[in-house]
Design an enzyme around this catalytic site. Sequence first.
Site, mmCIF file in Angstrom:
data_model
loop_
_atom_site.group_PDB
_atom_site.id
_atom_site.type_symbol
_atom_site.label_atom_id
_atom_site.label_comp_id
_atom_site.label_asym_id
_atom_site.label_seq_id
_atom_site.Cartn_x
_atom_site.Cartn_y
_atom_site.Cartn_z
ATOM 1 N N SER A 55 -6.859 4.468 2.947
ATOM 2 C CA SER A 55 -6.442 5.315 1.640
ATOM 3 C C SER A 55 -5.312 6.527 2.223
ATOM 4 C CB SER A 55 -7.853 6.062 1.147
ATOM 5 O OG SER A 55 -7.519 6.630 -0.056
ATOM 6 N N ASP A 76 -9.639 -1.470 -7.900
ATOM 7 C CA ASP A 76 -9.201 -0.111 -7.511
ATOM 8 C C ASP A 76 -8.736 0.513 -8.516
ATOM 9 O OD1 ASP A 76 -8.614 2.014 -6.069
ATOM 10 O OD2 ASP A 76 -8.170 1.290 -4.220
ATOM 11 N N HIS A 134 -12.379 0.956 -4.185
ATOM 12 C CA HIS A 134 -11.355 1.521 -3.281
ATOM 13 C C HIS A 134 -12.086 1.702 -1.875
ATOM 14 C CE1 HIS A 134 -7.786 3.954 -2.225
ATOM 15 N NE2 HIS A 134 -8.453 4.799 -1.561
HETATM 16 C C1 MLT Z 1 -3.696 9.542 -1.855
HETATM 17 O O1 MLT Z 1 -3.780 10.728 -2.256
HETATM 18 O O2 MLT Z 1 -3.024 9.424 -0.619
HETATM 19 C C2 MLT Z 1 -4.533 8.604 -2.585
HETATM 20 O O3 MLT Z 1 -4.562 8.937 -3.772
HETATM 21 C C3 MLT Z 1 -5.548 8.313 -1.990
HETATM 22 C C4 MLT Z 1 -6.675 9.361 -1.819
HETATM 23 O O4 MLT Z 1 -7.258 9.826 -2.682
HETATM 24 O O5 MLT Z 1 -6.558 9.766 -0.847
#
Ligand code: MLT
Length: 201
Positions: free
Chosen positions: A101, A151, A182
């Site tokens: 992520s 996702d 996710h």
């Molecule tokens: C990010 O902020 O890098 C993406 O939205 C994934 C997350 O929620 O961390």
Amino acid sequence: MEHIFIEKSSDQPVLVLLHGTGGDEHSLVPIAEHLLPEASILSLRGRVNENGMNRFFKRHAEGEFDLVSLEEETDYLHGEIKELAQKYSLELSKMVLLGYSNGANIGAHLLLTRETPLRLGMFFHVMSLRKLEKVQTMERQQIWLSHGTMDPLVTEENYSQLLHYFNSGGAKVRNFSLPVGHGLHPEEIADAQKWLDSLEG
Ligand code: MLT
């Protein structure tokens, strides 16, 4: 940068762990140890704090990224990895950036946009963070990526764009899509393990 280094066999790739939002340097260690039990682990903690949650760059809201912070933190992370590689006598070309992520997002951005000796990336539930006019030449890079087709954070369009960036740079790409959201799933971990085992040189 806060980090842990777990030294194991030197003839294996080194797994460089980049956690998701709210994680820390311990979060991905069990997955790394499962994937390659004999590999050394360098695990980093993102230095941005969002309401008590660690991240690798700032954002204004979900999916709205602070691009100044993104570029600053990408350079910072790249510099730290190079310094830590020197400190622990690790070869950058044998490192696998392993992110989930938020950590996957900055790791992929680093490989796409910075000239680097790093050449291996394993990115779980990753997304493209900004439009890129050009990407690095990545003929030596081997990348594994996963995407959940349900996702809510990463659209098909965004993920296709990311695949296009890696392909247009000439990277050798393995894409693993599965009908999930996710979170991490055993099927993708199993596929990631096969890819690691098949890495050339
Ligand atoms: C990010 O902020 O890098 C993406 O939205 C994934 C997350 O929620 O961390």
